[in-house]
Write a protein that holds these residues in place. Structure first.
Motif, PDB file in Angstrom:
ATOM      1  N   LEU A  64     -28.372  23.221  85.143  1.00  0.00           N
ATOM      2  CA  LEU A  64     -29.173  23.539  86.324  1.00  0.00           C
ATOM      3  C   LEU A  64     -30.669  23.342  86.082  1.00  0.00           C
ATOM      4  N   ALA A  65     -31.115  23.580  84.854  1.00  0.00           N
ATOM      5  CA  ALA A  65     -32.532  23.415  84.549  1.00  0.00           C
ATOM      6  C   ALA A  65     -32.865  22.005  84.071  1.00  0.00           C
ATOM      7  N   GLY A  66     -31.937  21.393  83.358  1.00  0.00           N
ATOM      8  CA  GLY A  66     -32.230  20.080  82.785  1.00  0.00           C
ATOM      9  C   GLY A  66     -32.337  18.966  83.813  1.00  0.00           C
ATOM     10  N   TYR A  67     -31.526  19.024  84.871  1.00  0.00           N
ATOM     11  CA  TYR A  67     -31.559  17.958  85.869  1.00  0.00           C
ATOM     12  C   TYR A  67     -32.924  17.859  86.559  1.00  0.00           C
ATOM     13  N   PRO A  68     -33.422  18.938  87.177  1.00  0.00           N
ATOM     14  CA  PRO A  68     -34.724  18.802  87.848  1.00  0.00           C
ATOM     15  C   PRO A  68     -35.899  18.655  86.874  1.00  0.00           C
ATOM     16  N   LEU A  69     -35.840  19.335  85.728  1.00  0.00           N
ATOM     17  CA  LEU A  69     -36.962  19.246  84.792  1.00  0.00           C
ATOM     18  C   LEU A  69     -37.122  17.833  84.243  1.00  0.00           C
ATOM     19  N   SER A  70     -36.019  17.189  83.898  1.00  0.00           N
ATOM     20  CA  SER A  70     -36.119  15.830  83.371  1.00  0.00           C
ATOM     21  C   SER A  70     -36.681  14.860  84.405  1.00  0.00           C
ATOM     22  N   TYR A  71     -36.383  15.119  85.658  1.00  0.00           N
ATOM     23  CA  TYR A  71     -36.891  14.220  86.711  1.00  0.00           C
ATOM     24  C   TYR A  71     -38.372  14.467  86.986  1.00  0.00           C
ATOM     25  N   PHE A  72     -38.738  15.724  87.194  1.00  0.00           N
ATOM     26  CA  PHE A  72     -40.108  16.017  87.604  1.00  0.00           C
ATOM     27  C   PHE A  72     -41.105  15.995  86.445  1.00  0.00           C
ATOM     28  N   LEU A  73     -40.657  16.212  85.225  1.00  0.00           N
ATOM     29  CA  LEU A  73     -41.597  16.285  84.110  1.00  0.00           C
ATOM     30  C   LEU A  73     -41.895  14.926  83.488  1.00  0.00           C
ATOM     31  N   TRP A  74     -40.896  14.048  83.387  1.00  0.00           N
ATOM     32  CA  TRP A  74     -41.209  12.775  82.740  1.00  0.00           C
ATOM     33  C   TRP A  74     -40.715  11.535  83.478  1.00  0.00           C
ATOM     34  N   TYR A  75     -39.594  11.611  84.191  1.00  0.00           N
ATOM     35  CA  TYR A  75     -39.143  10.362  84.827  1.00  0.00           C
ATOM     36  C   TYR A  75     -39.999  10.009  86.043  1.00  0.00           C
ATOM     37  N   ARG A  76     -40.259  10.957  86.926  1.00  0.00           N
ATOM     38  CA  ARG A  76     -41.069  10.639  88.104  1.00  0.00           C
ATOM     39  C   ARG A  76     -42.510  10.283  87.732  1.00  0.00           C
ATOM     40  N   PRO A  77     -43.127  10.949  86.750  1.00  0.00           N
ATOM     41  CA  PRO A  77     -44.461  10.483  86.343  1.00  0.00           C
ATOM     42  C   PRO A  77     -44.474   9.040  85.851  1.00  0.00           C
ATOM     43  N   LEU A  78     -43.448   8.649  85.086  1.00  0.00           N
ATOM     44  CA  LEU A  78     -43.392   7.255  84.645  1.00  0.00           C
ATOM     45  C   LEU A  78     -43.161   6.314  85.839  1.00  0.00           C
ATOM     46  N   TYR A  79     -42.311   6.714  86.762  1.00  0.00           N
ATOM     47  CA  TYR A  79     -42.043   5.898  87.949  1.00  0.00           C
ATOM     48  C   TYR A  79     -43.321   5.676  88.749  1.00  0.00           C
ATOM     49  N   ARG A  80     -44.085   6.731  88.949  1.00  0.00           N
ATOM     50  CA  ARG A  80     -45.326   6.600  89.711  1.00  0.00           C
ATOM     51  C   ARG A  80     -46.410   5.899  88.912  1.00  0.00           C
ATOM     52  N   ALA A  81     -46.386   6.045  87.584  1.00  0.00           N
ATOM     53  CA  ALA A  81     -47.348   5.322  86.759  1.00  0.00           C
ATOM     54  C   ALA A  81     -47.107   3.817  86.844  1.00  0.00           C
ATOM     55  N   MET A  82     -45.852   3.419  86.815  1.00  0.00           N
ATOM     56  CA  MET A  82     -45.526   2.007  86.965  1.00  0.00           C
ATOM     57  C   MET A  82     -45.829   1.503  88.377  1.00  0.00           C
ATOM     58  N   ARG A  83     -45.712   2.388  89.328  1.00  0.00           N
ATOM     59  CA  ARG A  83     -45.911   1.989  90.725  1.00  0.00           C
ATOM     60  C   ARG A  83     -47.390   1.875  91.089  1.00  0.00           C
ATOM     61  N   SER A  84     -48.192   2.843  90.644  1.00  0.00           N
ATOM     62  CA  SER A  84     -49.615   2.859  90.993  1.00  0.00           C
ATOM     63  C   SER A  84     -50.531   2.450  89.848  1.00  0.00           C
ATOM     64  N   TRP A 133     -49.228  11.928  81.197  1.00  0.00           N
ATOM     65  CA  TRP A 133     -48.296  13.008  81.504  1.00  0.00           C
ATOM     66  C   TRP A 133     -46.887  12.656  81.026  1.00  0.00           C
ATOM     67  N   PHE A 134     -46.501  11.413  81.209  1.00  0.00           N
ATOM     68  CA  PHE A 134     -45.170  10.975  80.772  1.00  0.00           C
ATOM     69  C   PHE A 134     -45.030  11.087  79.262  1.00  0.00           C
ATOM     70  N   PHE A 135     -46.000  10.649  78.502  1.00  0.00           N
ATOM     71  CA  PHE A 135     -45.889  10.663  77.041  1.00  0.00           C
ATOM     72  C   PHE A 135     -45.728  12.090  76.519  1.00  0.00           C
ATOM     73  N   ILE A 136     -46.441  13.037  77.102  1.00  0.00           N
ATOM     74  CA  ILE A 136     -46.362  14.418  76.618  1.00  0.00           C
ATOM     75  C   ILE A 136     -44.951  14.975  76.785  1.00  0.00           C
ATOM     76  N   PHE A 137     -44.427  14.878  77.977  1.00  0.00           N
ATOM     77  CA  PHE A 137     -43.138  15.507  78.251  1.00  0.00           C
ATOM     78  C   PHE A 137     -41.962  14.660  77.764  1.00  0.00           C
TER      79      PHE A 137
END
Length: 306
Positions: free
Chosen positions: A183-203, A211-215
């Motif tokens: 329950l904790a790993g699914y949202p944390l993995s998305y919001f802490l490192w996957y979405r930051p990398l996705y937006r970093a690649m996008r913008s 932020w991605f490297f830290i988490f």
């Protein structure tokens, strides 16, 4: 001579049948419908009426026929044409306004995203083919595989703790920890490192890369810990790693096999994550984002000091 012609053949009294008053009266009655239209004899109409022809049946008259158009028809058409032009102009202005707002939102960093993932229950936006530039799509797909990998590992870890709980009724705490990890790993993995990398690649944002490297480093540390699973939390059985797998072979071989599969999954996820971290870091340095991030960090520290 008188003997040869005894009577006059044209004598009216002898030849003319109408000379008799009785016959004459009968003839007069028949002339007024008494004999020719005898009511005792039924009159049958043997000629059926012809069907009515349509006025316009494709003939020349139909082609040459003119249609009367009222004098006000031209004015009505002109009025409707003006109304359509006004509506078209209004739609064009709305389209320009919407486009202007989208451009302003994009410049401000506000991204309009439609939810399309997962396909059966869309709760997130995810479209690498459209959002990510073509030269970094392969790298983003690798990170996407790493994110799906940790989701699979956590789900299998939940299955392992469930099997261990069923095999040993006293291991309910292990099962509860497995539920918490999912329950904790699914949202944390998305919001802490996957979405930051996705937006970093996008913008192409250097701060989002940082932020991605830290988490993501914390993510790799957790995966390595789960692959080993030392006896820290409840003898280590809350994580399907190597240590509990070896200890369970003497207690329950079936549960031990489940934990061995979990150890393999966590190990593969750790190797993939290390590879993704290296590839992203190489791209980050090669694109000059490292120097940009240092400049932005220095500028932020300077503003904070002031």
């Amino acid at each position: 001579m008188a003997g040869r012609y005894d009577s006059n053949p044209f004598d009216e009294d002898d030849v003319n049948p109408f000379s008799d008053p009785v016959v004459r009266s009968q003839a007069q009655k028949s002339s007024y419908g008494g004999g020719f239209y005898d009511k005792s004899v039924p009159q049958v109409n043997t000629i059926s009426p012809l069907p009515h022809e349509p006025v316009f049946s494709g003939s020349t008259a139909a082609k040459d026929a003119t249609v009367d158009i009222p004098l006000g028809g031209a004015k009505e058409l002109k009025k409707k044409e003006n109304e359509l032009k006004a509506k078209e102009e209004e739609l064009r202005k709305k389209e320009q306004e919407l486009k202007r707002r989208e451009e302003a939102a994009a410049k401000a960093g506000i991204l309009i995203e439609d939810k399309n993932w997962p396909p059966f229950i869309p709760i997130l936006h995810h479209d690498i083919a459209r959002d990510i530039p073509s030269h970094t799509q392969q790298l983003q797909y690798q990170a996407y595989g790493s994110w799906l990998g940790i989701l699979l590992c956590l789900f299998w870890n939940f299955i392992c703790t469930t099997v261990a709980w069923i095999a040993g009724p006293g291991d309910v705490q292990i099962w509860l920890l497995g539920v918490i990890f999912v329950l904790a790993g699914y949202p944390l993995s998305y919001f802490l490192w996957y979405r930051p990398l996705y937006r970093a690649m996008r913008s192409d944002s250097a701060l989002k890369f940082g932020w991605f490297f830290i988490f993501y480093c914390l993510h790799i540390g957790f995966v390595v810990l789960a692959a080993i699973a030392p006896p820290i939390f409840f003898r280590g059985k809350s994580l399907a790693g190597l240590w509990p797998a070896l200890s369970l072979f003497g207690e329950n071989a079936l549960v031990a096999i489940f934990y061995v599969v979990g150890f393999v999954l966590f190990t593969l996820e750790a190797l993939l994550s290390i590879w993704v971290l290296k590839e992203v870091y190489d791209y980050f340095r090669g694109s000059g984002k490292a120097a940009q991030l240092r400049r932005e960090a220095a500028a932020g520290a300077f503003r904070a000091a002031i």
